[in-house]
Scaffold this motif. Structure first.
Motif, PDB file in Angstrom:
ATOM      1  N   ALA A 167       0.832  -1.209   0.000  1.00  0.00           N
ATOM      2  CA  ALA A 167       0.000   0.000   0.000  1.00  0.00           C
ATOM      3  C   ALA A 167       0.863   1.254   0.000  1.00  0.00           C
ATOM      4  N   ARG A 168       1.920   1.261   0.782  1.00  0.00           N
ATOM      5  CA  ARG A 168       2.798   2.430   0.838  1.00  0.00           C
ATOM      6  C   ARG A 168       3.567   2.596  -0.481  1.00  0.00           C
ATOM      7  N   SER A 169       3.918   1.489  -1.110  1.00  0.00           N
ATOM      8  CA  SER A 169       4.624   1.572  -2.394  1.00  0.00           C
ATOM      9  C   SER A 169       3.721   2.172  -3.463  1.00  0.00           C
ATOM     10  N   VAL A 170       2.468   1.740  -3.503  1.00  0.00           N
ATOM     11  CA  VAL A 170       1.525   2.287  -4.477  1.00  0.00           C
ATOM     12  C   VAL A 170       1.303   3.778  -4.222  1.00  0.00           C
ATOM     13  N   SER A 171       1.156   4.156  -2.949  1.00  0.00           N
ATOM     14  CA  SER A 171       0.954   5.576  -2.619  1.00  0.00           C
ATOM     15  C   SER A 171       2.156   6.408  -3.038  1.00  0.00           C
ATOM     16  N   GLY A 200       9.742   2.769  12.892  1.00  0.00           N
ATOM     17  CA  GLY A 200      10.592   2.094  11.917  1.00  0.00           C
ATOM     18  C   GLY A 200      11.784   1.419  12.558  1.00  0.00           C
ATOM     19  N   ILE A 201      12.424   2.101  13.508  1.00  0.00           N
ATOM     20  CA  ILE A 201      13.555   1.491  14.221  1.00  0.00           C
ATOM     21  C   ILE A 201      13.087   0.255  14.975  1.00  0.00           C
ATOM     22  N   GLY A 244      10.313  -1.289   8.225  1.00  0.00           N
ATOM     23  CA  GLY A 244      10.958  -0.306   9.092  1.00  0.00           C
ATOM     24  C   GLY A 244      11.811   0.680   8.318  1.00  0.00           C
ATOM     25  N   VAL A 245      12.606   0.185   7.382  1.00  0.00           N
ATOM     26  CA  VAL A 245      13.453   1.069   6.573  1.00  0.00           C
ATOM     27  C   VAL A 245      12.586   1.997   5.722  1.00  0.00           C
ATOM     28  N   ALA A 246      11.488   1.459   5.162  1.00  0.00           N
ATOM     29  CA  ALA A 246      10.598   2.289   4.341  1.00  0.00           C
ATOM     30  C   ALA A 246       9.951   3.398   5.168  1.00  0.00           C
ATOM     31  N   LEU A 247       9.551   3.096   6.402  1.00  0.00           N
ATOM     32  CA  LEU A 247       8.943   4.109   7.267  1.00  0.00           C
ATOM     33  C   LEU A 247       9.931   5.228   7.583  1.00  0.00           C
TER      34      LEU A 247
END
Length: 527
Positions: A52-56, A264-265, A287-290
């Protein structure tokens, strides 16, 4: 919370509470089923959130670098989640390790950019080093060191990964703590959490060292000597305490983006180091994406959240009155019917207001002071519009490092470029490109570089508003010579602020029409 439950139940409680002989009791079987459910649920939920975050991110159109990173991130999330639904061949482990490393590198690369938090730009690469070393171990064991899986280079890389994990945890307060750091470090709750973790960890390790070593291996893949105290135990306790301080500080931060960094951490930590199952890759990926996503806005959010105070020195009232008179007199060359007035309110607040008109369009300049210190300069051409309302066009100056940030400009449409390299480096522009072309020709862009240092907003056919905060986002002595005024020195003229207002008046009269006389429809010509 789901990831934490998965670690506590599935990775630690179920294997450590399993009887060494005989069939397990009913309660353990039930706990095992709960752990299995949480295990699958964690992987599926993490995959869906990443997708979902990738699409956004792709819909947001952030640029080629960001698009490539999120495409690779989505592919890696799908590959990591395959074992949740289907049986996969062994070779997919190496493929997953490769795509995981590529995805982590690609997402970490998106964190770099102008006017972003320096700590996060330095911290995310440090945080992903252990993850990359894990992938290097898997790839090396398959292609380079197949004969030395349990010793030699494989173990060297594994040890390097553990050391880098501890280093990342110890450095985390300096890289990820909320800003300003001097304020964060004095907050009591994170300090109490860190000291409690260190004290409880030391006590538990002394009383039940074997179980602690086993739990650490099961939870995050850190192997310690099972028979006697590991020589790195003190380092691990320090790492746990400092990481606990960082996550707690982020969780208590005032800004949403800094809390996201803390989450994320935490997800990277819960993902562990030695990934036992393919879906364990999903937690560090998320986590890295956040963290990378929050890095885009954390600096501006934290600067906006700082106390709203005047950064200019106080100006004596007599000096200020003389200087306001000079501005009023100077504006008479451009405006008609110019008057000035200073009002005083509670809390030491005083407003100096200069009003006039040009071609029937009203002009108002207001300079607000608190205890003699200039807080803001506000100029309105035409109607005064609330800055929270969306504008047709906004232009705001990018402050030099060390000047903080200009408080947020009114919202507007997409980011646009003028094609003028100097202007585009100095200002950010959002909204209607046609309106920008009408307002800012070559000559006005050049004058804007000299005289504008805050934000400017234009509402079509209604008004133009400009606001600047000397000492916060703008130079202290622009457009008022506040350093001299604070010492009682009145300059020979007020040319800089007069020229700034004249530029704004020119912009306003270019696009605004005089208000129609009262009682006459605006679409009728009045003779």
């Amino acid at each position: 919370m789901v990831a934490l439950a998965e670690v506590a139940i599935n990775r630690i409680a179920v294997p450590m509470l399993r009887p060494t002989s005989g069939p397990p009791p009913v309660w353990h079987t039930a706990l095992d089923y709960v752990g299995l459910f949480v295990f699958y649920f964690t992987g599926a939920l993490a995959m869906l959130v990443i997708l979902a975050r990738s699409v956004s991110a792709l819909d947001a159109g952030r640029g080629l670098r960001d698009a490539i990173a999120h495409v690779v991130l989505g592919i890696t999330a799908l590959l990591s989640a395959f074992p949740l639904f289907v049986s996969v061949p062994p070779w997919t482990t190496v493929a997953l390790a490769i795509t995981f490393a590529v995805a982590v590198l690609a997402v970490a690369a998106t964190v770099f950019g102008k006017h972003r938090d320096l700590g996060v730009q330095l911290g995310l690469p440090v945080l992903v080093v252990p993850l990359l070393l894990h992938s290097a171990t898997v790839i090396g064991a398959e292609f380079l060191w197949a004969e030395n899986t349990f010793d030699g280079p494989v173990q060297t890389v594994l040890q390097a990964g553990v050391w880098s994990l501890a280093a990342a945890a110890i450095l985390s307060p300096y890289l990820f703590a909320p800003r300003p750091f001097a304020t964060s470090v004095t907050r009591p709750i994170p300090v109490i959490v860190a000291m409690s973790l260190a004290a409880v960890g030391a006590l538990v390790a002394r009383l039940w060292y074997g179980k602690v070593a086993k739990a650490a291996e099961l939870a995050i893949g850190i192997e310690m000597s099972p028979t006697h105290a590991d020589q790195r135990l003190a380092l691990y306790l320090l790492a746990v305490a400092t990481l606990g301080w960082t996550i707690t500080s982020c969780a208590l931060a005032a800004t949403e983006s800094r809390r996201t960094i803390g989450a994320g951490i935490g997800l990277v930590l819960l993902g562990g180091y030695a990934f036992v199952w393919p879906q364990h890759y999903l937690l560090p990926l998320l986590g890295v994406a956040l963290i990378a996503d929050a890095a885009r806005r954390v600096r501006d959010e934290e600067l906006e959240a700082m106390p709203y105070v005047a950064h200019a020195p106080p100006v004596p009232d007599g000096t200020w009155s003389t200087y306001i008179g000079m501005i009023t007199q100077g504006l008479r060359r451009t405006l008609a019917d110019v008057h000035s007035l200073t009002t005083r309110g509670d809390g030491g607040l005083a407003s100096s207001i200069i009003v006039g008109e040009v071609k029937g369009v009203p002009v108002r300049a207001r300079i607000e002071r608190v205890d003699g210190k200039v807080l803001a300069i506000d100029v309105v051409i035409g109607r005064e519009i609330d800055e929270l309302r969306g504008a047709t066009l906004t232009v705001w100056a990018v402050p030099e490092r060390g000047l903080g940030t200009n408080p947020a400009a009114p919202p507007a449409g997409p980011l646009i470029k003028s094609g003028d390299a100097r202007f585009d480096e100095r200002f950010r522009v959002r909204g209607n490109a046609a309106a920008f072309a009408t307002l800012f020709d070559d000559g006005r862009r050049e004058r804007a570089l000299t005289y504008l240092a805050g934000w400017l907003a234009y509402w079509e056919r209604e008004g133009v508003r400009y606001r600047v905060y000397p000492g916060r986002g703008a130079p202290l002595d622009h457009p008022l010579p506040l350093s001299d005024l604070a010492h009682g020195k009145v300059p020979p003229n007020a040319e800089e602020i007069i020229a700034s207002i004249e530029l704004l008046v020119e912009l306003g009269t270019q696009v605004l029409e005089p208000p129609a006389p009262v009682g006459v429809p605006s679409d009728l010509e009045v003779s």
